[in-house]
Design an enzyme around this catalytic site. Sequence first.
Site, PDB file in Angstrom:
ATOM      1  N   LYS A  14      65.528  40.556  34.318  1.00 54.31           N
ATOM      2  CA  LYS A  14      66.852  40.810  34.339  1.00 54.31           C
ATOM      3  C   LYS A  14      68.214  40.199  34.227  1.00 54.31           C
ATOM      4  O   LYS A  14      69.017  40.659  33.659  1.00 54.31           O
ATOM      5  CB  LYS A  14      66.651  41.766  35.363  1.00 54.31           C
ATOM      6  CG  LYS A  14      65.936  43.283  35.829  1.00 54.31           C
ATOM      7  CD  LYS A  14      66.076  44.308  36.944  1.00 54.31           C
ATOM      8  CE  LYS A  14      66.057  43.582  37.779  1.00 54.31           C
ATOM      9  NZ  LYS A  14      64.338  43.678  39.005  1.00 54.31           N
ATOM     10  N   ARG A  89      68.282  50.854  43.725  1.00 50.53           N
ATOM     11  CA  ARG A  89      67.004  50.121  43.843  1.00 50.53           C
ATOM     12  C   ARG A  89      66.218  51.291  44.051  1.00 50.53           C
ATOM     13  O   ARG A  89      65.383  51.286  44.649  1.00 50.53           O
ATOM     14  CB  ARG A  89      66.859  49.235  43.887  1.00 50.53           C
ATOM     15  CG  ARG A  89      67.751  48.041  43.838  1.00 50.53           C
ATOM     16  CD  ARG A  89      66.465  47.052  43.728  1.00 50.53           C
ATOM     17  NE  ARG A  89      66.004  46.162  43.418  1.00 50.53           N
ATOM     18  CZ  ARG A  89      66.556  44.562  43.395  1.00 50.53           C
ATOM     19  NH1 ARG A  89      67.669  44.977  43.088  1.00 50.53           N
ATOM     20  NH2 ARG A  89      66.398  43.916  44.219  1.00 50.53           N
ATOM     21  N   ARG A 128      60.599  30.312  39.730  1.00 54.99           N
ATOM     22  CA  ARG A 128      61.289  30.191  40.034  1.00 54.99           C
ATOM     23  C   ARG A 128      62.309  29.707  40.417  1.00 54.99           C
ATOM     24  O   ARG A 128      62.380  29.346  42.217  1.00 54.99           O
ATOM     25  CB  ARG A 128      61.992  31.752  40.020  1.00 54.99           C
ATOM     26  CG  ARG A 128      62.818  32.303  39.471  1.00 54.99           C
ATOM     27  CD  ARG A 128      63.005  33.942  39.022  1.00 54.99           C
ATOM     28  NE  ARG A 128      63.670  34.853  40.396  1.00 54.99           N
ATOM     29  CZ  ARG A 128      63.963  35.992  39.894  1.00 54.99           C
ATOM     30  NH1 ARG A 128      63.981  36.549  38.590  1.00 54.99           N
ATOM     31  NH2 ARG A 128      64.002  36.958  41.084  1.00 54.99           N
ATOM     32  N   ARG A 161      65.516  30.222  45.503  1.00 53.94           N
ATOM     33  CA  ARG A 161      66.006  31.372  46.998  1.00 53.94           C
ATOM     34  C   ARG A 161      64.791  31.183  47.294  1.00 53.94           C
ATOM     35  O   ARG A 161      63.519  31.750  47.889  1.00 53.94           O
ATOM     36  CB  ARG A 161      65.852  32.198  45.655  1.00 53.94           C
ATOM     37  CG  ARG A 161      67.693  32.237  45.119  1.00 53.94           C
ATOM     38  CD  ARG A 161      67.179  33.599  44.288  1.00 53.94           C
ATOM     39  NE  ARG A 161      67.319  35.005  44.450  1.00 53.94           N
ATOM     40  CZ  ARG A 161      66.961  36.313  43.812  1.00 53.94           C
ATOM     41  NH1 ARG A 161      67.770  36.349  42.493  1.00 53.94           N
ATOM     42  NH2 ARG A 161      66.074  36.981  44.223  1.00 53.94           N
ATOM     43  N   ARG A 172      58.507  42.693  47.843  1.00 52.02           N
ATOM     44  CA  ARG A 172      59.868  42.723  47.109  1.00 52.02           C
ATOM     45  C   ARG A 172      58.509  43.850  45.897  1.00 52.02           C
ATOM     46  O   ARG A 172      59.122  44.752  45.584  1.00 52.02           O
ATOM     47  CB  ARG A 172      60.160  41.901  46.204  1.00 52.02           C
ATOM     48  CG  ARG A 172      61.380  40.610  47.238  1.00 52.02           C
ATOM     49  CD  ARG A 172      61.782  39.604  46.260  1.00 52.02           C
ATOM     50  NE  ARG A 172      62.442  40.245  46.068  1.00 52.02           N
ATOM     51  CZ  ARG A 172      63.096  38.981  44.795  1.00 52.02           C
ATOM     52  NH1 ARG A 172      62.519  37.796  44.824  1.00 52.02           N
ATOM     53  NH2 ARG A 172      63.663  38.814  44.026  1.00 52.02           N
TER      54      ARG A 172
HETATM   55  P1  AMP Z   1      67.900  40.898  42.407  1.00 48.78           P
HETATM   56  O1  AMP Z   1      68.360  39.722  42.898  1.00 48.78           O
HETATM   57  O2  AMP Z   1      68.342  41.580  42.333  1.00 48.78           O
HETATM   58  O3  AMP Z   1      66.106  40.414  43.232  1.00 48.78           O
HETATM   59  O4  AMP Z   1      68.779  41.192  45.037  1.00 48.78           O
HETATM   60  C1  AMP Z   1      68.279  40.774  46.141  1.00 48.78           C
HETATM   61  C2  AMP Z   1      67.635  41.007  46.817  1.00 48.78           C
HETATM   62  O5  AMP Z   1      69.513  41.870  47.250  1.00 48.78           O
HETATM   63  C3  AMP Z   1      66.822  42.562  46.994  1.00 48.78           C
HETATM   64  O6  AMP Z   1      65.450  41.676  47.436  1.00 48.78           O
HETATM   65  C4  AMP Z   1      67.056  43.007  48.369  1.00 48.78           C
HETATM   66  O7  AMP Z   1      67.673  42.424  49.135  1.00 48.78           O
HETATM   67  C5  AMP Z   1      68.220  42.981  47.663  1.00 48.78           C
HETATM   68  N1  AMP Z   1      69.650  43.541  47.300  1.00 48.78           N
HETATM   69  C6  AMP Z   1      70.658  43.798  45.816  1.00 48.78           C
HETATM   70  N2  AMP Z   1      70.627  45.210  44.910  1.00 48.78           N
HETATM   71  C7  AMP Z   1      70.079  45.944  46.364  1.00 48.78           C
HETATM   72  C8  AMP Z   1      70.278  47.636  46.082  1.00 48.78           C
HETATM   73  N3  AMP Z   1      70.724  47.582  45.629  1.00 48.78           N
HETATM   74  N4  AMP Z   1      69.991  47.965  47.040  1.00 48.78           N
HETATM   75  C9  AMP Z   1      69.566  47.309  47.811  1.00 48.78           C
HETATM   76  N5  AMP Z   1      69.620  45.797  48.096  1.00 48.78           N
HETATM   77  C10 AMP Z   1      69.349  45.055  47.637  1.00 48.78           C
END
Ligand code: AMP
Length: 215
Positions: A14, A89, A128, A161, A172
Amino acid sequence: MNKVVLLGPPGAGKGTQATRIAAKYNILHISTGDIFRKNIKEGTPLGTKAKEYMDKGLLVPDELVCDLVEDRVMKEDCANGYLLDGFPRTVFQAEHFDKFLKEHGDELTMVLDIEVAEDILLPRMIGRRVCRNCGKPYHVITMPPAKEGVCDVCGGEVYQRADDTEETVMNRFKVYKDQTSPLIEYYTVSGKLKAVDGAKDPDDVFAGICELLGE
Ligand code: AMP
């Protein structure tokens, strides 16, 4: 004006696609994950709260996310459109956001679902890496930086990360299945969903997305 949501399991690409879409269509890339990571780096109260959940691979509570995104898309730099990467999400977030848009006489243009099977994703995610400074993504096998640990673009530190380790990644996936994948049904019913095959080469995935969004 394009208002696009990018859906897809963790590691579907993404972030990579979002950067390219935002540049081509001149719309703002909004990544909730990046917003939380920035807050963590700056030590804000939001960052401290979000970190508790993120490090375990859990979702940050809905009430910390919805207002944040809704305030963000009202800013002037979103006037030409925006691309939401990592939001919504949960069905709660999607409903909340739809309601918000409706109140402004607006609606989403399209929801792009990047589809990739889990057995392809796990090795992708564990390998990653990302630049701590500019956010450029890397992969230890398929896309390493020229010099180990150093970003090709800005010289920043390339790191893993905390939520890309194996245990967290498994969490996740589970969270994605339980809480996020119902959005596929939600946006299919509303007629917004378009799927792209994310197992292909990133250039081909991008070409497929451009076909859907229009040249
Ligand atoms: P990402 O970089 O999009 O994979 O997001 C990393 C982490 O941020 C996720 O595993 C969640 O813990 C948190 N996160 C990001 N976006 C959301 C969202 N829309 N709702 C809840 N948690 C989020």
